[in-house]
Design a protein around this motif. Sequence first.
Motif, PDB file in Angstrom:
ATOM      1  N   ASP A 109     -19.414   1.479 -17.698  1.00 29.30           N
ATOM      2  CA  ASP A 109     -20.006   1.880 -18.330  1.00 29.30           C
ATOM      3  C   ASP A 109     -21.134   3.075 -16.974  1.00 29.30           C
ATOM      4  N   HIS A 110     -21.803   3.808 -17.895  1.00 26.62           N
ATOM      5  CA  HIS A 110     -22.624   5.036 -16.976  1.00 26.62           C
ATOM      6  C   HIS A 110     -23.542   4.143 -15.803  1.00 26.62           C
ATOM      7  N   SER A 111     -24.326   3.205 -16.987  1.00 30.05           N
ATOM      8  CA  SER A 111     -25.028   2.825 -15.614  1.00 30.05           C
ATOM      9  C   SER A 111     -24.293   1.724 -14.391  1.00 30.05           C
ATOM     10  N   GLY A 112     -23.954   0.690 -15.120  1.00 27.45           N
ATOM     11  CA  GLY A 112     -22.446   0.982 -13.764  1.00 27.45           C
ATOM     12  C   GLY A 112     -21.997   1.749 -12.849  1.00 27.45           C
ATOM     13  N   LEU A 113     -20.935   2.810 -13.715  1.00 24.82           N
ATOM     14  CA  LEU A 113     -20.868   3.937 -12.440  1.00 24.82           C
ATOM     15  C   LEU A 113     -22.058   4.586 -11.985  1.00 24.82           C
ATOM     16  N   ARG A 114     -23.766   5.096 -11.510  1.00 28.19           N
ATOM     17  CA  ARG A 114     -23.727   5.718 -11.001  1.00 28.19           C
ATOM     18  C   ARG A 114     -24.210   4.173  -9.588  1.00 28.19           C
ATOM     19  N   ASN A 115     -24.236   2.470 -10.054  1.00 24.02           N
ATOM     20  CA  ASN A 115     -24.373   2.582  -8.838  1.00 24.02           C
ATOM     21  C   ASN A 115     -22.236   1.933  -7.948  1.00 24.02           C
ATOM     22  N   ILE A 116     -21.830   1.625  -8.681  1.00 17.12           N
ATOM     23  CA  ILE A 116     -20.446   1.507  -7.962  1.00 17.12           C
ATOM     24  C   ILE A 116     -20.340   2.483  -7.088  1.00 17.12           C
ATOM     25  N   ARG A 117     -20.557   3.840  -7.429  1.00 20.41           N
ATOM     26  CA  ARG A 117     -21.056   4.065  -6.405  1.00 20.41           C
ATOM     27  C   ARG A 117     -20.928   4.225  -4.810  1.00 20.41           C
ATOM     28  N   PHE A 118     -21.748   3.363  -4.788  1.00 21.66           N
ATOM     29  CA  PHE A 118     -22.098   3.023  -3.601  1.00 21.66           C
ATOM     30  C   PHE A 118     -21.165   2.084  -2.835  1.00 21.66           C
ATOM     31  N   LEU A 119     -20.249   1.332  -3.347  1.00 22.87           N
ATOM     32  CA  LEU A 119     -19.296   0.493  -2.905  1.00 22.87           C
ATOM     33  C   LEU A 119     -18.042   1.533  -2.159  1.00 22.87           C
ATOM     34  N   SER A 120     -17.791   1.888  -1.898  1.00 24.89           N
ATOM     35  CA  SER A 120     -16.780   3.005  -1.176  1.00 24.89           C
ATOM     36  C   SER A 120     -16.708   4.442  -1.634  1.00 24.89           C
ATOM     37  N   ARG A 121     -15.910   4.811  -0.250  1.00 26.19           N
ATOM     38  CA  ARG A 121     -15.788   6.064  -0.418  1.00 26.19           C
ATOM     39  C   ARG A 121     -15.276   7.016  -2.230  1.00 26.19           C
ATOM     40  N   ASP A 122     -14.117   6.184  -2.311  1.00 30.36           N
ATOM     41  CA  ASP A 122     -13.177   6.354  -3.061  1.00 30.36           C
ATOM     42  C   ASP A 122     -13.636   5.946  -4.562  1.00 30.36           C
ATOM     43  N   PHE A 123     -14.895   4.877  -4.607  1.00 27.57           N
ATOM     44  CA  PHE A 123     -15.306   4.605  -5.805  1.00 27.57           C
ATOM     45  C   PHE A 123     -16.026   5.269  -6.280  1.00 27.57           C
ATOM     46  N   ASN A 124     -17.377   6.284  -5.095  1.00 26.54           N
ATOM     47  CA  ASN A 124     -17.825   7.114  -5.605  1.00 26.54           C
ATOM     48  C   ASN A 124     -17.529   8.329  -5.597  1.00 26.54           C
ATOM     49  N   GLY A 125     -15.901   9.116  -5.551  1.00 23.28           N
ATOM     50  CA  GLY A 125     -15.043  10.173  -6.109  1.00 23.28           C
ATOM     51  C   GLY A 125     -14.944   9.696  -7.348  1.00 23.28           C
ATOM     52  N   GLU A 126     -14.493   8.331  -7.497  1.00 29.15           N
ATOM     53  CA  GLU A 126     -13.531   7.878  -9.068  1.00 29.15           C
ATOM     54  C   GLU A 126     -14.670   8.509 -10.164  1.00 29.15           C
ATOM     55  N   ALA A 127     -15.848   7.199  -9.275  1.00 25.89           N
ATOM     56  CA  ALA A 127     -17.028   7.326 -10.422  1.00 25.89           C
ATOM     57  C   ALA A 127     -18.479   8.779 -11.571  1.00 25.89           C
ATOM     58  N   ARG A 128     -17.883   9.030 -10.396  1.00 29.33           N
ATOM     59  CA  ARG A 128     -18.023  10.655 -10.397  1.00 29.33           C
ATOM     60  C   ARG A 128     -17.070  11.513 -11.061  1.00 29.33           C
ATOM     61  N   ARG A 129     -16.039  11.793 -11.209  1.00 26.93           N
ATOM     62  CA  ARG A 129     -14.975  12.467 -11.562  1.00 26.93           C
ATOM     63  C   ARG A 129     -15.189  11.348 -13.097  1.00 26.93           C
ATOM     64  N   ILE A 130     -15.509  10.574 -13.723  1.00 27.93           N
ATOM     65  CA  ILE A 130     -16.018   9.999 -14.943  1.00 27.93           C
ATOM     66  C   ILE A 130     -16.689  10.502 -15.718  1.00 27.93           C
ATOM     67  N   LEU A 131     -18.141  10.260 -14.732  1.00 31.06           N
ATOM     68  CA  LEU A 131     -19.618  10.784 -14.959  1.00 31.06           C
ATOM     69  C   LEU A 131     -19.931  12.050 -15.799  1.00 31.06           C
ATOM     70  N   PHE A 132     -19.134  13.174 -14.822  1.00 28.11           N
ATOM     71  CA  PHE A 132     -19.303  14.543 -15.417  1.00 28.11           C
ATOM     72  C   PHE A 132     -17.995  14.680 -15.069  1.00 28.11           C
ATOM     73  N   ARG A 133     -17.551  14.076 -16.784  1.00 25.88           N
ATOM     74  CA  ARG A 133     -15.939  14.452 -17.343  1.00 25.88           C
ATOM     75  C   ARG A 133     -16.470  14.590 -18.811  1.00 25.88           C
TER      76      ARG A 133
END
Length: 488
Positions: free
Chosen positions: A32-56
């Motif tokens: 979910d969105h709240s989890g995506l905001r936190n999962i971004r800090f796991l790695s650069r790949d997670f950051n990129g994919e999380a942002r892609r979904i958050l701003f979709r």
Amino acid sequence: MSPLPNLPFLPNRPLLPDVPLEVVSSICEYVDHSGLRNIRFLSRDFNGEARRILFRTLFVKVNHASFVKLSKIATHETLRCYVKAIVYDGREFESDLADYTLEKWLENDAATGIGIQPSKRAEFLARFPQEQLQMYYVEFRAYLSSQVYVLEADNETKWLRNACRSFPQLSTVEYAENERGAEGLELQPMTSFSPLARQILAEPEDGWGEFDRHFWALVRAVFSGQGCLRQITQLRGEMLDYDNFGTFYTVAPLLDLSCLRLLSLEFISECRGGSTPALASFLRRAPNLESLRLSYGDYGSHNLLPSRLFDNLLYWKQLRYLSLQNMNLPPWRLRKLLQRHSATLRSLELSSMTLQDSNKTLKGSTRALWIAMIQFLSQSMSLKLVKFDGYFVTDSGEAWSTFGKEKDIFVSPPRYDNCLISRIEHFITNSGPCPFTLKSSDQQRKVDVEVGHTEHSWIPENFWAWEEDNTWTFAPFLVHMRGQGWNL
């Protein structure tokens, strides 16, 4: 306007070992969105994919702060490329800032629109100390001020237009009223409420079509003028007032909707006919539709006049999906509409529909207009998917329900192998055996002797035989309701 601040620095050494990008993408899709905001800090790949979904998908409200955020994303070099859909919530607070005191806020707006029952508002507000209520009141006044700024002059349309033109992947725009709180939240913690409710202790109430001028602001921003955004292929509008469509009759000729492939319009008001020419003009501006949904309200609406919308010989050469809800049509008009699209139409959804035939000479088996329509769909169409949901009635005494025989239940019972609704759909899509069998002349003559041909005694089973179950059942209470003035 300055761009969004840079995201926090991500270390070169990821918090997780290398994970294939397709796995990262799959994981993020389920967070979910709240989890995506936190999962971004796991790695650069997670950051990129999380942002892609958050701003979709961007959710925009009628206030200055929401529009500022929209503009910042539109000017951000990376984030603007993620945006594929904009959902515009046009609900407003209608309070006047002039002489708007804390007492008036507590009386009229505090704890409204967030799922608190009116009888429980005082009890809910008593949870908060006076100082905290004062803070909510100050934030509420600030929200009203920011709302006024957006509504001044043509700010709304200009702001939406400038932002939308900055999103290269934007393909969907939608007008909807969102984030209504669930009922019965009086005793729940504040974390159970929406972000806006946690900020101002209120949300705008549903407008029931009153605010759909914001739908038109969105439409004008995207589809009018030489700057029409041709990459936008989907338009959805919910909670629209059908009668208001007529007031925008002069707008339709200025629109270029030829890029649209999907159009969904859901009206909450009853069709009185005055806006039909405006809607027909609007639909003609979208000749390349592949998917069309028109809904005229929920189950059980009444005083719905026969629609003349399809008198205009509307035709879409690529139409594959059609969904109609709560419309009142002569059977010949519905057949002609479907026949015009028989070469392309492959999916049909009908929900709570009325067939009204002015032919008063119909007798016996010919009064079963829906049985005849089912036979027509099987014989004259090439549908791959069909769905019936709700009530299906006529002005000739025929009334069917997919909800069973209870008149206050609006949930279809579970399907099972070989249930009647499945056999009806199979008959239409696969030319299977017809579930309805016309009774013999001897059996019909027996009915003539026993009950005769009267308006009140006619029922389909006097002339047709079928194996009934709760998935598709004759519902006499609908005939009774119609007799009391409900035009179902």
